[in-house]
Design an enzyme around this catalytic site. Structure first.
Site, PDB file in Angstrom:
ATOM      1  N   GLY A 129       4.412   0.883  12.513  1.00  0.00           N
ATOM      2  CA  GLY A 129       4.333   2.280  12.123  1.00  0.00           C
ATOM      3  C   GLY A 129       4.063   2.424  10.630  1.00  0.00           C
ATOM      4  CG  HIS A 130       4.090  -0.476   8.230  1.00  0.00           C
ATOM      5  ND1 HIS A 130       4.995  -0.902   9.166  1.00  0.00           N
ATOM      6  CD2 HIS A 130       3.478  -1.599   7.775  1.00  0.00           C
ATOM      7  CE1 HIS A 130       4.951  -2.222   9.265  1.00  0.00           C
ATOM      8  NE2 HIS A 130       4.023  -2.670   8.439  1.00  0.00           N
ATOM      9  NE  ARG A 131      -2.362   4.708   5.593  1.00  0.00           N
ATOM     10  CZ  ARG A 131      -2.888   5.196   4.470  1.00  0.00           C
ATOM     11  NH1 ARG A 131      -3.654   4.420   3.699  1.00  0.00           N
ATOM     12  NH2 ARG A 131      -2.681   6.433   4.101  1.00  0.00           N
TER      13      ARG A 131
ATOM     14  CG  HIS B 279      -0.111  -2.263  11.972  1.00  0.00           C
ATOM     15  ND1 HIS B 279      -0.417  -2.180  10.622  1.00  0.00           N
ATOM     16  CD2 HIS B 279       0.970  -3.055  12.062  1.00  0.00           C
ATOM     17  CE1 HIS B 279       0.440  -2.909   9.939  1.00  0.00           C
ATOM     18  NE2 HIS B 279       1.303  -3.442  10.792  1.00  0.00           N
TER      19      HIS B 279
END
Length: 121
Positions: free
Chosen positions: A44-46, A91
Site C-alpha cells: 500500500g505504498h510507493r 503496490h
C-alpha cells in the site's frame, strides 16, 4: 512500470536451482521476506528512491501495481518469476497462500521518509 522477468532455472533429476545473477537492475542493499500472512493486504505504498524485486519463493500471491497511468495485477506463483518494481510503482500484495513466502530485494536500506502511502487518484 513494473515488469516480470524470468530467473534462470536449472532443472535435473535432483531438483531445481534458480539463479539471481546479473538480472536485477540495481545494487541490492536490503533483503526481507513476508510470510504467515492472513487475508490482509500488505504494501500500500510507493517510494521516492527504492527499486524492488519481488519473488514468491514458496506458494503464491498477487501484487497489484499502479504506476500513475495504469494498474495491473501480477500473479507470482513460481520462484523463477521476479517482479521488478520501480519507485513510482504504488503496490499492494494480497491473496497469499498459507505457505507463501515473498522475498523482496531492495535498492535502498529502510528509510521511513522514502515511503509514499497515498495511492494515485
Amino acid at each position: 512500470m513494473a515488469r516480470l522477468i524470468d530467473l534462470k532455472t536449472y532443472t535435473d533429476t535432483r531438483g531445481n536451482l534458480t539463479v539471481i545473477e546479473k538480472v536485477i537492475p540495481f545494487e541490492i542493499k536490503r533483503i526481507f521476506y513476508i510470510y504467515g500472512v492472513d487475508d490482509s493486504k500488505r504494501g500500500g505504498h510507493r517510494h521516492h528512491r527504492t527499486y524492488q524485486a519481488a519473488i514468491c519463493i514458496q506458494g503464491s500471491c498477487i501484487i497489484y501495481n499502479n504506476d500513475g497511468n495504469s494498474g495491473k495485477e501480477y500473479l507470482l506463483d513460481a520462484p523463477s518469476k521476479c517482479l521488478i518494481l520501480e519507485p513510482a510503482d504504488w503496490h499492494t500484495m494480497f491473496a497469499f497462500t498459507p505457505d507463501a513466502i515473498l522475498m523482496v530485494l531492495a535498492s535502498e536500506n529502510f528509510d521511513q521518509a522514502d515511503y509514499i502511502f497515498e495511492p494515485y487518484p
